[in-house]
Scaffold this motif. Structure first.
Motif, PDB file in Angstrom:
ATOM      1  N   ALA A 116       0.825  -1.210   0.000  1.00  0.00           N
ATOM      2  CA  ALA A 116       0.000   0.000   0.000  1.00  0.00           C
ATOM      3  C   ALA A 116       0.860   1.261   0.000  1.00  0.00           C
ATOM      4  N   ALA A 117       1.989   1.229   0.701  1.00  0.00           N
ATOM      5  CA  ALA A 117       2.892   2.380   0.711  1.00  0.00           C
ATOM      6  C   ALA A 117       3.671   2.486  -0.586  1.00  0.00           C
ATOM      7  N   ALA A 118       3.915   1.357  -1.227  1.00  0.00           N
ATOM      8  CA  ALA A 118       4.699   1.339  -2.462  1.00  0.00           C
ATOM      9  C   ALA A 118       3.889   1.757  -3.682  1.00  0.00           C
ATOM     10  N   MET A 119       2.566   1.629  -3.598  1.00  0.00           N
ATOM     11  CA  MET A 119       1.736   1.785  -4.783  1.00  0.00           C
ATOM     12  C   MET A 119       1.508   3.206  -5.282  1.00  0.00           C
ATOM     13  N   PRO A 120       1.152   4.172  -4.420  1.00  0.00           N
ATOM     14  CA  PRO A 120       0.593   5.417  -4.946  1.00  0.00           C
ATOM     15  C   PRO A 120       1.461   6.166  -5.938  1.00  0.00           C
ATOM     16  N   LEU A 121       2.647   6.587  -5.548  1.00  0.00           N
ATOM     17  CA  LEU A 121       3.412   7.468  -6.426  1.00  0.00           C
ATOM     18  C   LEU A 121       3.944   6.732  -7.654  1.00  0.00           C
TER      19      LEU A 121
END
Length: 324
Positions: A116-121
């Motif tokens: 989840a932390a790796a996905m957005p940017l």
């Protein structure tokens, strides 16, 4: 109090300092989030080093995931306890951060904190590159530099999902294997003595590629431009090796009428609706198994300086994540 990592002045990773700050309060349209994990990105290093002008000291980071702890005035679509992620939340290298509610993504059940932390940017970046900066059509061929990096691995998978072909460049044999596993059709090592353009032309029977996605910048820009077929696209979306210096725009004409763009994510998620649409494709890929977010390294929040050294030294493959 909140624990956070601050850049005390412009400089290298050594200027990062871990310590306590006052817990921020959400204003109207904002939420306070208890951070589970934060993504580490090159933009964090640009802001830390002074490439992008910033005030110092400042809490580093823009991306992360966690649970809403408090909502500000005017918030109707989010509530305390909701699990969220975001691509634009300044100060994300912290145990608590305030985020504009317009930038929030709802994280589905079953998605780990690291993913989840790796996905957005990086995920949203790869998504807009392949669907908007140059919309990949079935049968088209793309050159993807740094094919084993966070964006490179995701971009490769999305291009293949859309029916395109991928030629990727990497710096080591280990990274070449990762790029192939992501679906790259052809992979080669780049660096001193490697003629990127000649290799691309060889792999495309002299034609060149339909699009070059270049996040490396200064070291690869000229070779990328020369590797594109007439009326193709040059998409420069980063500068890991340094910023591309000013150049004569007439080169685009002499290179075959090339379309050049220098995009950034902000222009492709200007509304919550557009953000939701783009993220839906990514979550769909995770759910159906055609998109894999590789977390290459995880560091404790207190070790953010080491995370920056690893990222800038190109020692990582996939995404670097800090756990709070």
């Amino acid at each position: 109090m909140t624990q956070a990592v601050r850049a005390m002045q412009a400089g290298g990773p050594e200027v990062l300092e871990f310590g306590e700050i006052e817990t921020p309060k959400p204003g109207p349209g904002e939420v306070l989030v208890n951070v589970e994990a934060a993504g580490v990105n090159f933009i964090d290093t640009y802001r830390r080093s002074g490439v992008y002008p910033m005030e110092y000291p400042h809490v580093v980071g823009v991306e992360g995931t966690g649970y809403i702890a408090e909502v500000g005035e005017g918030i109707e679509s989010w509530q305390v306890g909701d699990r969220v992620a975001w691509h634009e939340g300044p100060g994300s290298y912290a145990t608590q951060v305030v985020v504009n509610a317009d930038f929030l993504l709802r994280v589905p059940e079953g998605v780990s904190a690291e993913v989840a932390a790796a996905m957005p940017l990086q995920g949203l970046t790869a998504q807009y590159l392949a669907t908007s900066s140059h919309e990949i059509k079935p049968g088209q061929t793309a050159l993807v530099h740094a094919g084993a990096g966070g964006v490179g691995l995701l971009l490769t998978q999305i291009i293949k999902h859309l029916g395109g072909n991928v030629i990727s460049t990497v710096s080591t044999d280990e990274k070449a294997e990762l790029s192939r596993k992501a679906g790259a059709d052809d992979v080669f090592l780049y660096g001193e003595g490697v003629d990127i353009t000649a290799k691309v032309k060889e792999l495309t029977d002299g034609e060149g590629v339909d699009v070059a996605y270049d996040g490396v910048g200064k070291d690869t820009f000229d070779a990328s431009l020369a590797s594109i077929k007439p009326l193709g696209s040059m998409v420069l979306f980063g500068g890991a090796s340094g910023q591309v210096p000013p150049f004569d725009i007439q080169r685009l004409n002499s290179s075959g009428g090339i379309f050049l763009s220098r995009p950034s994510l902000a222009w492709f998620v200007r509304s919550s609706e557009e953000l939701a649409k783009r993220s839906a494709m990514l979550f769909n890929g995770i759910e159906h198994g055609w998109l894999n977010f590789r977390v290459g390294a995880t560091f404790a929040l207190a070790d953010a300086a080491d995370a920056h050294r690893a990222l800038e030294g190109r020692e990582t493959t996939g995404k670097v994540v800090l756990t709070a």
